[in-house]
Every structure is written in C-alpha cells, then in structure tokens.
Scaffold this motif. Structure first.
Motif, PDB file in Angstrom:
ATOM      1  N   VAL A 283     111.328 -11.936   3.311  1.00  0.00           N
ATOM      2  CA  VAL A 283     111.973 -12.935   2.462  1.00  0.00           C
ATOM      3  C   VAL A 283     113.488 -12.766   2.530  1.00  0.00           C
ATOM      4  O   VAL A 283     114.016 -11.666   2.384  1.00  0.00           O
ATOM      5  N   LYS A 285     115.203 -13.418   5.168  1.00  0.00           N
ATOM      6  CA  LYS A 285     115.606 -13.173   6.538  1.00  0.00           C
ATOM      7  C   LYS A 285     115.226 -14.376   7.408  1.00  0.00           C
ATOM      8  O   LYS A 285     114.196 -15.017   7.172  1.00  0.00           O
ATOM      9  N   PRO A 286     116.037 -14.679   8.428  1.00  0.00           N
ATOM     10  CA  PRO A 286     115.736 -15.832   9.284  1.00  0.00           C
ATOM     11  C   PRO A 286     114.364 -15.754   9.945  1.00  0.00           C
ATOM     12  O   PRO A 286     113.720 -16.778  10.173  1.00  0.00           O
ATOM     13  N   LEU A 288     111.651 -15.016   8.748  1.00  0.00           N
ATOM     14  CA  LEU A 288     110.588 -15.480   7.865  1.00  0.00           C
ATOM     15  C   LEU A 288     110.132 -16.881   8.243  1.00  0.00           C
ATOM     16  O   LEU A 288     108.932 -17.175   8.232  1.00  0.00           O
ATOM     17  N   TRP A 289     111.066 -17.755   8.588  1.00  0.00           N
ATOM     18  CA  TRP A 289     110.702 -19.147   8.861  1.00  0.00           C
ATOM     19  C   TRP A 289     109.855 -19.280  10.111  1.00  0.00           C
ATOM     20  O   TRP A 289     109.010 -20.173  10.190  1.00  0.00           O
ATOM     21  N   PHE A 290     110.050 -18.415  11.064  1.00  0.00           N
ATOM     22  CA  PHE A 290     109.198 -18.440  12.257  1.00  0.00           C
ATOM     23  C   PHE A 290     107.757 -18.131  11.890  1.00  0.00           C
ATOM     24  O   PHE A 290     106.821 -18.809  12.334  1.00  0.00           O
ATOM     25  N   ILE A 292     106.377 -18.469   8.906  1.00  0.00           N
ATOM     26  CA  ILE A 292     105.853 -19.559   8.075  1.00  0.00           C
ATOM     27  C   ILE A 292     105.378 -20.707   8.961  1.00  0.00           C
ATOM     28  O   ILE A 292     104.279 -21.254   8.778  1.00  0.00           O
ATOM     29  N   LEU A 293     106.189 -21.084   9.944  1.00  0.00           N
ATOM     30  CA  LEU A 293     105.824 -22.170  10.848  1.00  0.00           C
ATOM     31  C   LEU A 293     104.571 -21.828  11.638  1.00  0.00           C
ATOM     32  O   LEU A 293     103.655 -22.650  11.771  1.00  0.00           O
TER      33      LEU A 293
END
Length: 336
Positions: A283, A285-286, A288-290, A292-293
């Motif tokens: 959470v 950190k960039p 994280l979005w990878f 999540i996707l």
C-alpha cells in the motif's frame, strides 16, 4: 495444502533430516548447502510475530504452518472428479433398477438383451470400478486438504521446553520434541531475495533422541516441521524466527503479545482474501497497482479458488491437542 508435510513423513525411512529438507522446493530456495543452526543462536536484532500466531499466553504460543492459503485446487479437481464418479455410479445403478421395476424403458419399450448387458452389467461395473480406483489411488491426495485436520499447529511451550506438532495420523500424528535439541535450517547471511516466500524449518535427527509421541514415550525417528506464514524478505523471516527464539529463551517479556491473533473460524471472506493474495505491505507503493490490475484480470479464477478454499475448510475438522499436552506446563490448580 499439506504437500511438504506429506512428502517429509513419506520419506521417514528413506532419507535423513537434511536430505528430506533439501528435497523440498523451499530448502532449495535458500541453499542446498545450508547447515542447521542451534536454536539458541540469535539471528536478528529485531523480532516480529509475522501475523502467524493462533494463541499466546505465558506458557505457550501456537503458530501456523506455511501453506494455509494453498488449498482449494485439489478440492476442485480431485474432489469434483470423485463427486462426478459417485453420481455416475449411483445413476448407472438407479436407472436400470427403475426400468426393471417398470418392466420397460422410459419410452415403454421392451427390455432386450442389450439392456441387461450394457445397463445392468457393463455400465454399473465400469462406474463402480472407476469409483473404487478413485478411492484407492486418488482419495489420499484429496486428504491433503479435505476430510482431514483443518490446520496443522506448532506449539512452543516455554515451561516444558517442548515443541508439539498437532498433525493428523497420515502426516505423522501428534509428537513432542525437545526445544534444546532442535536445529533450525536458516542462513543468517541470506540475501533479502532468498527470504521471499520463506518460512522457518526445524529439524530433529535420530541421534538427538529428542522425539517423543503424545504419551511422552521416546521415538527412534527424525522429524521436521515448517513454521510460519511465508515472508516477504529475509529480514522478515529472520525477525520471525527471533520472535520464537526469544519467547522460548527469555519469555513473554522478550516477545510481546501480537496486536492480533489469527482466527480459527472458517469465515468465507478469509478464504477469498487468501485466494486474492494481495499483500497490503505494498500500500502506498507504485507496485501495488500492478498487482491490483493483475488480480482484477484473474477475478473469475480468484473467486473459484476462494470458494473451493472455503469448501475445503468446511470439509475438515478443527483439531485439538490431547489433554496431557493442553495441561503441560500449567500449575496444578489449572491456572496460568
């Protein structure tokens, strides 16, 4: 789920402790040449419970094993295969019986010789034979995560200075192990990457004479156990081991009670959380979005996995230690 424990127990009479540990994927991840270390050795300046404790008190801590999240796939594949075979066998038996009682098939036609050969003999024999082969060769694999203990528990009792393993009989059963004769398979100089998805490995060889059954009788065998939730790096792994070591060597003051203990109740959302496997440590950190996707793209698979993870929990029983182990280290009045 219990694959490592099953492989270790299956190799009791074939290999020594270090060979059995080396034979698992995790030991290879650290180093095939990692030498065991005495449990009294300090390996970290910090200590962390690693969110791995079921119970904590002044006498003992109960710790989880690494593969709690890795369940559901066998229940889906092997379990559904067995269910389909069972339904096919029941149907192959029931429908011919209905026709025999009626004296004709569903269309009212006379029952010819082919009915007796195929419907009465060959089809039921094939289905029930397949079910027999399933229970003989496949069912034992289903018991790696269903129709068995819901979890394995490793109890560290600082009063008796014993490590108790709570396992079903087909994985070695309940044993008591001397803490002071244990060896830990960790490299204090491992790189951070070597600690990714790592966990503690403890071993007792035959020469230590530190293995006992649930009644306290010595056993001429070796033991190995896997302890803790998989870690994110070597620092976390070594700090987790240090937490256990300090509790056993110095007591609760050196290893404070965790803010939150693990629940043993099979809540469905915990199963979906295990299948989701999104590390909240990312959470902010960039990266994280990878994740999540990626998890959103795999959402249908995650939902199926989570559902059968939960089903496997419901198909298991909650294990408990024998009374003698539950009372071990307690004062005579039962307090403590």
């Amino acid at each position: 789920m219990y694959l490592y424990e099953w492989l270790a127990f299956d190799g009791y009479e074939k290999n020594d402790c270090s060979e059995r540990v080396t034979g698992t994927k995790k030991q290879k991840k650290y180093s095939a040449n990692t030498a065991p270390v005495n449990v009294s050795r300090c390996m970290s300046e910090s200590a962390s419970d690693n969110s791995s404790l079921y119970s904590y008190n002044n006498i003992y801590i109960d710790v989880r094993t690494p593969n709690d999240e890795k369940r559901g796939a066998i229940t889906l594949s092997v379990g559904m295969g067995g269910l389909m075979l069972l339904l096919a066998a029941v149907a192959a038996t029931w429908f011919p019986i209905e026709d025999l009682i009626r004296g004709a098939d569903v269309n009212g036609l006379h029952l010819g010789w082919e009915f007796y050969i195929f419907s009465v003999l060959l089809t039921p024999m094939t289905c029930w034979g397949g079910l027999y082969l399933y229970f003989r060769y496949a069912f034992r694999h289903l018991r790696l995560e269903a129709f068995t203990a819901r979890r394995l528990i490793v109890r560290f009792n600082r009063i008796t200075r014993k490590v108790y393993l709570l396992r079903p009989k087909h994985l070695g059963g309940v044993v008591a192990l001397d803490w002071d004769k244990a060896e830990v398979f960790l490299d204090p100089d491992m790189s951070e990457a070597q600690g990714i998805d790592g966990f503690v490995l403890l071993g007792w060889d035959k020469e230590s004479h530190g293995v006992f059954d649930a009644q306290g009788q010595p056993k001429d065998t070796l033991e190995v156990t896997f302890v803790g939730k998989p870690t994110r790096d070597a620092t976390e792994l070594l700090a987790f081991w240090e937490y256990i070591r300090r509790y056993m060597e110095y007591g609760p003051e050196a290893a404070p009670r965790p803010q939150r203990l693990l629940s043993k109740f099979p809540w469905p959302w915990n199963s979906f959380k295990a299948a989701w496997r999104l590390d909240t440590g990312f959470v902010g950190k960039p990266a994280l979005w990878f994740f999540i996707l990626l998890n959103l793209l795999l959402l249908p698979v995650i939902l199926i996995h989570g559902f059968f993870h939960w089903v496997s929990l419901l198909l298991c029983y909650e294990p408990t230690f024998p009374k003698a182990i539950e009372q071990a280290g307690r004062p005579l009045d039962g307090t403590g």
